[in-house]
Scaffold this active site. Structure first.
Site, PDB file in Angstrom:
ATOM      1  CE1 TYR A 149     -11.448   3.197   3.845  1.00  0.00           C
ATOM      2  CE2 TYR A 149     -12.225   5.657   4.057  1.00  0.00           C
ATOM      3  CZ  TYR A 149     -11.328   4.581   3.924  1.00  0.00           C
ATOM      4  OH  TYR A 149     -10.068   5.083   4.289  1.00  0.00           O
TER       5      TYR A 149
ATOM      6  N   GLY B  47       0.841  -1.085  -0.022  1.00  0.00           N
ATOM      7  CA  GLY B  47      -0.060  -0.069  -0.171  1.00  0.00           C
ATOM      8  C   GLY B  47       0.952   1.160  -0.241  1.00  0.00           C
ATOM      9  CD  GLN B  48      -1.392   6.318  -1.906  1.00  0.00           C
ATOM     10  OE1 GLN B  48      -0.982   7.224  -2.301  1.00  0.00           O
ATOM     11  NE2 GLN B  48      -2.831   6.056  -1.688  1.00  0.00           N
TER      12      GLN B  48
ATOM     13  CB  THR C  69     -10.479   8.024   6.841  1.00  0.00           C
ATOM     14  OG1 THR C  69     -10.852   8.685   5.733  1.00  0.00           O
ATOM     15  CG2 THR C  69     -11.592   7.103   7.424  1.00  0.00           C
TER      16      THR C  69
HETATM   17  N1  LIG Z   1      -5.862   6.595   0.622  1.00  0.00           N
HETATM   18  C1  LIG Z   1      -6.370   7.559   0.977  1.00  0.00           C
HETATM   19  O1  LIG Z   1      -6.675   8.823   0.196  1.00  0.00           O
HETATM   20  C2  LIG Z   1      -6.801   7.529   2.487  1.00  0.00           C
HETATM   21  C3  LIG Z   1      -7.482   8.705   3.101  1.00  0.00           C
HETATM   22  C4  LIG Z   1      -7.715   8.573   4.367  1.00  0.00           C
HETATM   23  C5  LIG Z   1      -7.334   7.579   5.065  1.00  0.00           C
HETATM   24  N2  LIG Z   1      -6.543   6.486   4.529  1.00  0.00           N
HETATM   25  C6  LIG Z   1      -6.109   5.359   5.346  1.00  0.00           C
HETATM   26  O2  LIG Z   1      -4.688   5.373   5.303  1.00  0.00           O
HETATM   27  C7  LIG Z   1      -4.110   3.884   5.450  1.00  0.00           C
HETATM   28  C8  LIG Z   1      -3.257   3.678   4.276  1.00  0.00           C
HETATM   29  O3  LIG Z   1      -3.782   3.780   3.074  1.00  0.00           O
HETATM   30  P1  LIG Z   1      -3.107   3.568   1.830  1.00  0.00           P
HETATM   31  O4  LIG Z   1      -3.577   4.673   0.944  1.00  0.00           O
HETATM   32  O5  LIG Z   1      -1.646   3.526   2.000  1.00  0.00           O
HETATM   33  O6  LIG Z   1      -3.867   2.108   1.340  1.00  0.00           O
HETATM   34  P2  LIG Z   1      -3.693   1.313   0.201  1.00  0.00           P
HETATM   35  O7  LIG Z   1      -2.653   1.756  -0.768  1.00  0.00           O
HETATM   36  O8  LIG Z   1      -5.097   1.236  -0.641  1.00  0.00           O
HETATM   37  O9  LIG Z   1      -3.085  -0.020   0.786  1.00  0.00           O
HETATM   38  C9  LIG Z   1      -3.897  -0.868   1.389  1.00  0.00           C
HETATM   39  C10 LIG Z   1      -2.999  -1.921   2.024  1.00  0.00           C
HETATM   40  O10 LIG Z   1      -3.995  -2.787   2.921  1.00  0.00           O
HETATM   41  C11 LIG Z   1      -3.580  -4.078   2.653  1.00  0.00           C
HETATM   42  N3  LIG Z   1      -4.775  -4.847   2.905  1.00  0.00           N
HETATM   43  C12 LIG Z   1      -5.848  -4.707   2.247  1.00  0.00           C
HETATM   44  N4  LIG Z   1      -6.814  -5.748   2.641  1.00  0.00           N
HETATM   45  C13 LIG Z   1      -5.999  -6.642   3.662  1.00  0.00           C
HETATM   46  C14 LIG Z   1      -6.182  -7.859   4.405  1.00  0.00           C
HETATM   47  N5  LIG Z   1      -7.376  -8.297   4.425  1.00  0.00           N
HETATM   48  N6  LIG Z   1      -5.215  -8.069   5.186  1.00  0.00           N
HETATM   49  C15 LIG Z   1      -3.962  -7.606   5.484  1.00  0.00           C
HETATM   50  N7  LIG Z   1      -3.685  -6.351   4.614  1.00  0.00           N
HETATM   51  C16 LIG Z   1      -4.634  -6.033   3.941  1.00  0.00           C
HETATM   52  C17 LIG Z   1      -3.054  -4.187   1.139  1.00  0.00           C
HETATM   53  O11 LIG Z   1      -2.181  -5.342   1.293  1.00  0.00           O
HETATM   54  P3  LIG Z   1      -1.199  -5.845   0.250  1.00  0.00           P
HETATM   55  O12 LIG Z   1       0.262  -5.248   0.696  1.00  0.00           O
HETATM   56  O13 LIG Z   1      -1.220  -7.407   0.491  1.00  0.00           O
HETATM   57  O14 LIG Z   1      -1.671  -5.499  -0.974  1.00  0.00           O
HETATM   58  C18 LIG Z   1      -2.287  -3.007   0.984  1.00  0.00           C
HETATM   59  O15 LIG Z   1      -0.700  -2.973   1.617  1.00  0.00           O
HETATM   60  C19 LIG Z   1      -5.358   3.041   5.442  1.00  0.00           C
HETATM   61  O16 LIG Z   1      -5.685   2.869   6.811  1.00  0.00           O
HETATM   62  C20 LIG Z   1      -6.557   4.129   4.815  1.00  0.00           C
HETATM   63  O17 LIG Z   1      -7.845   3.795   5.380  1.00  0.00           O
HETATM   64  C21 LIG Z   1      -6.138   6.589   3.190  1.00  0.00           C
END
Ligand SMILES: NC(=O)c1ccc[n+]([C@@H]2O[C@H](COP(=O)([O-])OP(=O)(O)OC[C@H]3O[C@@H](n4cnc5c(N)ncnc54)[C@H](OP(=O)(O)O)[C@@H]3O)[C@@H](O)[C@H]2O)c1
Length: 299
Positions: free
Chosen positions: A126, A13-14, A102
């Site tokens: 979500y 993930g990011q 979030t």
């Molecule tokens: N993206 C946004 O704009 C945003 C905004 C607000 C808050 N957030 C929060 O910030 C955090 C990081 O977000 P991000 O953008 O880095 O997320 P992301 O790029 O979508 O990556 C999600 C990660 O979660 C892992 N994952 C998904 N399902 C899983 C499961 N069942 N068990 C274990 N791992 C699992 C994926 O695993 P793999 O490594 O196996 O693929 C991936 O590493 C999250 O908590 C998100 O809710 C994000």
């Protein structure tokens, strides 16, 4: 500061990638599926016992905001049940936990930057599940929940990479202009998370635990964010498009999003000494790296 052993749940993930790219003095231990699955937390305990971390960071989530409206069981399992199960194990092990939440826990109707004292009222499945996941603080007092917003990085699926890709094929894009947020660089969030990890292991103060807002310092609408990305792209010789402002009502999507979810991250700065930059100051670097990453994948 001597290095910590830090388990990062999530690998690709990011945030997980940003942490792995700049771990500082720390040893990161990424754990992800199939080894560890937040939707099926039975395997969490043996994996964490084997890793013996000083700190656990949960960078994993079900992040498809629209998909969560229909995949309600998976959304609830990964964003609510999984983090609470994880924190129960972390509490048993006596290991500090950092979890990411979030801005979508808010309904965005207050019309000012939101603090940790403001009452959440999620508009989407979500947001609801992420809010339920914050209950991990009830089972593990040695934990911090960082609410972030609009995460972007040079690779993966996010607003920045999506609109750069769309601009390759289109001269003009319709972008929502009446939703305002505080977009955040995943690199800056990673730096803040590591600072929190260091503080949680170094000092017992209650002020270092609980909920913190952790978002970029500069508020933008999605449309202004897109224009700033295209300005940076033009400087880097990348694609650009005209942005046509539209209201959210003209962009039908399964999940409702807050109109104004600007986060005030001053509590994080006060207690953890972590400040996240205005995303506009990061865009030249992010866009340049995104264009390099794009070239590599299209070769
Ligand atoms: N993206 C946004 O704009 C945003 C905004 C607000 C808050 N957030 C929060 O910030 C955090 C990081 O977000 P991000 O953008 O880095 O997320 P992301 O790029 O979508 O990556 C999600 C990660 O979660 C892992 N994952 C998904 N399902 C899983 C499961 N069942 N068990 C274990 N791992 C699992 C994926 O695993 P793999 O490594 O196996 O693929 C991936 O590493 C999250 O908590 C998100 O809710 C994000």
């Amino acid at each position: 500061m001597s290095g910590l052993a830090i388990v990062v749940i999530g690998r690709s993930g990011q945030l997980a990638l940003a942490l792995q790219a700049n771990p500082g003095p720390h040893r990161l231990i990424p754990l992800s599926r199939p080894q560890v699955d937040l939707a099926d937390p039975g395997n969490l305990e043996p994996a964490l016992r084997a890793a013996q971390p000083d700190v656990i960071i949960n960078a994993a989530a079900y992040t498809d905001v629209d998909g969560a409206e229909t995949h309600s069981e998976l959304n609830a399992a990964i964003n609510a049940g999984g983090p609470v199960a994880l924190s129960t194990i972390a509490a048993e092990l006596g290991t500090p936990l950092i979890h990411i939440s979030t801005d979508y826990v808010f309904d965005g109707t207050l019309g000012r930057p939101l603090t940790e004292a403001d009452t959440p009222n999620p508009l989407s499945a979500y947001g609801e599940a992420k809010l339920a996941g914050e209950a991990l603080l009830d089972v593990h007092p040695n934990a911090a929940v960082l609410r972030t917003a609009g995460l972007v990085s040079p690779a993966g699926r996010n607003f920045l990479t999506t609109i750069l890709r769309l601009a390759r094929d289109r001269d003009s894009l319709n972008i929502v202009a009446n939703q305002t947020l505080t977009p955040t660089s995943a690199d800056d969030l990673a730096t803040a998370v590591l600072k929190v990890a260091e503080n949680l292991t170094a000092r017992p103060d209650p002020d270092l635990r609980g909920i913190f807002h952790a978002a970029g310092a500069g508020p933008l609408s999605w449309a202004d964010f897109a224009r700033a990305i295209f300005d940076a792209s033009a400087r880097a010789g990348g694609p650009t498009a005209n942005c046509h402002d539209i209201p959210a009502a003209d962009w039908p999507s399964p999940a409702q999003r807050p109109a104004d979810s600007r986060l005030d991250s001053s509590r994080l700065a006060t207690h953890h000494g972590a400040r996240l930059a205005d995303i506009r100051t990061r865009l030249d670097d992010l866009v340049r790296r995104a264009l390099v990453a794009e070239r590599k994948t299209t070769r």
